[in-house]
Structure formats: C-alpha cells, structure tokens
Design an enzyme around this catalytic site. Sequence first.
Site, PDB file in Angstrom:
ATOM      1  N   TYR A  73      40.618  49.474  54.659  1.00  0.00           N
ATOM      2  CA  TYR A  73      41.030  48.152  55.149  1.00  0.00           C
ATOM      3  C   TYR A  73      39.813  47.249  55.337  1.00  0.00           C
ATOM      4  CZ  TYR A  73      43.419  44.460  57.595  1.00  0.00           C
ATOM      5  OH  TYR A  73      43.931  43.239  57.924  1.00  0.00           O
ATOM      6  N   PHE A 125      43.457  18.815  39.219  1.00  0.00           N
ATOM      7  CA  PHE A 125      44.218  19.991  38.827  1.00  0.00           C
ATOM      8  C   PHE A 125      45.369  20.111  39.817  1.00  0.00           C
ATOM      9  CE2 PHE A 125      45.514  24.413  38.711  1.00  0.00           C
ATOM     10  CZ  PHE A 125      45.907  24.458  37.386  1.00  0.00           C
ATOM     11  N   THR A 126      46.494  20.652  39.338  1.00  0.00           N
ATOM     12  CA  THR A 126      47.744  20.629  40.114  1.00  0.00           C
ATOM     13  C   THR A 126      47.590  21.213  41.529  1.00  0.00           C
ATOM     14  OG1 THR A 126      48.321  22.695  39.012  1.00  0.00           O
ATOM     15  CG2 THR A 126      49.203  20.675  38.051  1.00  0.00           C
ATOM     16  N   ASP A 216      34.719  23.728  41.202  1.00  0.00           N
ATOM     17  CA  ASP A 216      35.853  24.538  40.737  1.00  0.00           C
ATOM     18  C   ASP A 216      35.351  25.278  39.504  1.00  0.00           C
ATOM     19  OD1 ASP A 216      38.008  25.647  39.468  1.00  0.00           O
ATOM     20  OD2 ASP A 216      39.375  24.000  39.900  1.00  0.00           O
ATOM     21  N   LYS A 259      40.733  33.851  35.119  1.00  0.00           N
ATOM     22  CA  LYS A 259      40.414  33.254  33.821  1.00  0.00           C
ATOM     23  C   LYS A 259      39.115  33.878  33.282  1.00  0.00           C
ATOM     24  CE  LYS A 259      43.286  30.013  35.712  1.00  0.00           C
ATOM     25  NZ  LYS A 259      43.892  30.137  37.047  1.00  0.00           N
ATOM     26  N   ARG A 383      51.637  20.004  29.811  1.00  0.00           N
ATOM     27  CA  ARG A 383      50.588  19.439  30.668  1.00  0.00           C
ATOM     28  C   ARG A 383      50.657  17.929  30.489  1.00  0.00           C
ATOM     29  NH1 ARG A 383      48.476  23.506  34.243  1.00  0.00           N
ATOM     30  NH2 ARG A 383      50.452  22.733  34.971  1.00  0.00           N
ATOM     31  N   PHE A 450      56.481  21.499  38.007  1.00  0.00           N
ATOM     32  CA  PHE A 450      56.461  22.076  36.656  1.00  0.00           C
ATOM     33  C   PHE A 450      56.795  23.563  36.651  1.00  0.00           C
ATOM     34  CE2 PHE A 450      52.365  24.145  37.260  1.00  0.00           C
ATOM     35  CZ  PHE A 450      51.821  23.381  38.284  1.00  0.00           C
TER      36      PHE A 450
END
Length: 459
Positions: A73, A125-126, A216, A259, A383, A450
């Site tokens: 943990y 970005f969303t 980001d 990514k 997009r 979306f």
Amino acid sequence: MEKRSWAEPYKIKMVELLKMTTLEERKAAIKEAGFNTFLLKSEDVYIDLLTDSGVGAMSDQQWAGIMMGDEAYAGSRNFYHMRDTITEYYSYQFTVPTHQGRGAENILSQILIKDGDYVPGNMYFTTTRLHQEIAGGHFVDVIINEAHDPDSDHPFKGNVDIAKLDRLVNKVGAEKIPYVCIATCVNMAGGQPISLENLQAVRQWCDKHNVMLVHDMTRVAENAYFIQQRETGQQHKSVKEIVYEICALTDAATMSSKKDAMVNIGGFLAMNDATLYERACELVVVYEGLHTYGGMAGRDMEALAIGIRESVQDNHMQARIGQVAYLGKKLEDAGVPIVKPYGGHAIFLNAKAILPHIPQSQFPAQALAAALYVESGIRAMERGVVSAGRDAQTGENFMPKLELVRLTIPRRVYTQAHMDVTAESVIRVMKYASQVKGLKFTYEPKMLRFFMGRFEEVA
Ligand code: PLI
C-alpha cells in the site's frame, strides 16, 4: 538521393486476433451506438484508430516489469523506480502518481487556479480545459493563427503567439494568470509540435511576469523528434536530450502516460517546487490514493518507468512518426484533404472539406467518422464541434475552425498493411461523400459530450 526505408525496431512475439464484420452488421452497430464511435463495442471494430491512449503494445521488458510489481500500500519500490526515472529523463524533482492524465489536471487546477483566473494555453484540450473551468478559471487560446488553418504547412503549429500573451496580461494583469499551460505536440491542432526556440520565448515571458509554466507533456517525445528533424541547429541532439531540455524549461507537468510511455493506464503530476508538491500530496490522497501510488498498481508504475526509457529512443520515434507519415502520404497522394504537416500521433481528415454539404451545426466530422466505420470497420474519432462543446458562460456551441476526424495510430500495434487498408477505406468513403448525412443530438451530456453523446441522421 537514394531512398532509405525505415522499419520497426522490434519483432512481433504475440498477436491478438481481430473479428471481421459485414456491412449489415456495421450499419446496425453504428445505429445502436448513436452514431458515436465511442459507443461501439471494441469487438465490432476491425482497425481501432479511436485513440493512441492506453492502447500501445508494451514490450517484453515492460511485461517483465509487470511481474515485478511491489503491491505494498505504501512505499512500493516501483514508485521510487518511476520517480527516479522521471527525474532522470524529464528533469522534474517531485512526482505525484495519478490514475491517468486528468487526475493530475484535477489536482493541479484545484491548487493553482482561483475563481476568475485566466489560463492561457496553446489550444485547448477537452479534459484540461474542463478542469480549469471547474476550478473557476477561463481558458484563453494563445496558439499561433496558423494552428487553426488545416492547410498551413508551418513546421511548428504548436507555437505560442507571444503577442497574444502580452494582450492577455495587459488586459487582466499577471496576478490573474496562475500559469501558462503549454502542450507538447498539440493534440487538437493535429498533433503539431512547438519549437524549442518558441518554448524558450515563453519561458522568458513567464519569468518577466513571474508566472509559472506548466507542461502538458503527454506527447513530449513526439514533439522532441519533430524538433530534431525540423528545427535549425537541433539535428545533432538525441530525442532523449531534447525531451530533457523541453521539460527543464518548465516548472511542472501533467502527464498521461498512456500515450508516449506506452502503458495501459497511469499518469502523474511532476514539479520542482517543494511547496507545490506538498499541496499536491494533500490532494492526491483525497482523489487518487496514497502519494506513492496515486491510483496506480505497483506493476503499472514499473511498466511506466520502463516505457519512459523506451519512448525516447531515436529508432523507436523514427518508426513511430514514420508510420503516421506513411498513412498521411497515401491519403495526400490520393487527394484526401488532411491537416498538414502530418501529425505525430495521428492523421487528421478535414471533414469540412470532405463533406462541404453538411453545415458545422450538423457535425460533419461526427458523420464522417460514422461513415468510415460503416465502410470498413475502422474506428476513428471526431475532433470538431462535438469535442469543442459549449461555452461555459454563454451556453453556445464553440465553432472551432478545425472540424476533423482523427485517425490515431496506437504505438507498435498495427502494420503497414493496416495503414494501406485504412487509406483505401478513406478513399472509398470520399467517392460517395456527398451522400453522407448530417447528424443531430438525441442525447447531449452536459460535460465532455463527445464521449457519450448520441445522434441520429438528419432527414
Ligand atoms: O486520458 P488521460 O486522462 O490520461 O489524459 C488526458 C489528456 C491530457 N492532455 C492531452 C494532450 C491528451 O491528449 C489527453 C488525453 N487524450 C486522449 C484520451 C486522446 O484520445 O487524445
């Protein structure tokens, strides 16, 4: 010059079999999914180009790392391996793990943004913008105008227009700007990079106004590869060196490791400031988990540490971007309108140009993605106006200049033959594009519509 082909710097050890569907089955599936490719069942998809997020193929080394998970943990050894790897490759001194990128965005936004603040960024970005808004901030787009033009072949469409930053600070004052948020390889602009020179100029601007610079870094390695290939004076550096240099210019970072780093789940918030780290630790235990796992299993942190190392290898990146460009060239040669230059993680179809008979209010990119699925079982992502959502203040639809369908290429997953089939399918849809119908919402979620919005064809 003699042509030199690239090939993948790996061989295939295991395969996942795909199901083929009939035209009738696909027509039924897309109707059932409300013309939203997010709502299709994965098993009904042949080539899945919905996203590059969490769908990369892990290496044998990463799978071996999975077996080395320390699932304690608190204080898992995999956390320390991940943290040290982040410092070594990305420069940041402190790391707070999160379950994925948006977990880091939530914590950062809550700590830094006050009601009525403005957060400039190189395109929205969303999830990033939504967390900024939930924290009381307003997103301000400061990307160069070329980024909004699908036909501009500017080599660094992710660049910031410093004059736009100046105008913002003159209007609202630096005390209303908690940080500038810079994405590397800007997703919504078409996977387009920022140059090192421009990032240095943003750094200087932030220093002058005493404003933090947040990164980001979801696709930083792809950005670094473009810098190596395109920016004057950078050819002698490795991707690894450029990645480090980019990160070292910024104060903190949010990362979706799904990514670049090729893991199925995971992310982090990283920074150099000890006070910010302390506050992030206070919040991570509320939303994610203890500060040494933050929503990740030990095994996932181990795979992530290994994935970071693999992601900055020059030959990996050459094959990665080479494959995306291979698809881009096939489409461009066939006269398909796509965003140029080719992106890092995807090729973006210009739906406005492909379906000029469908007004933007009838969601041409959503309709095109549905048509492509019906044609061949290839799943892409809208997009455009659906992703852009509504203005939090006025409730009106944002009408972005870019109305795109993203053919996103997962890392190390598909072959050149899959790219050939994809290009052929898009070219076939082009032939009957004038028959594709516009769409209207039958269900519109209030946030991030979306993902789960449903549509029907306009009569
Ligand atoms: O999906 P997350 O929560 O791990 O990461 C959110 C996120 C943040 N920034 C950027 C630039 C992203 O691209 C991003 C997620 N992108 C997804 C899921 C995509 O399909 O592009």
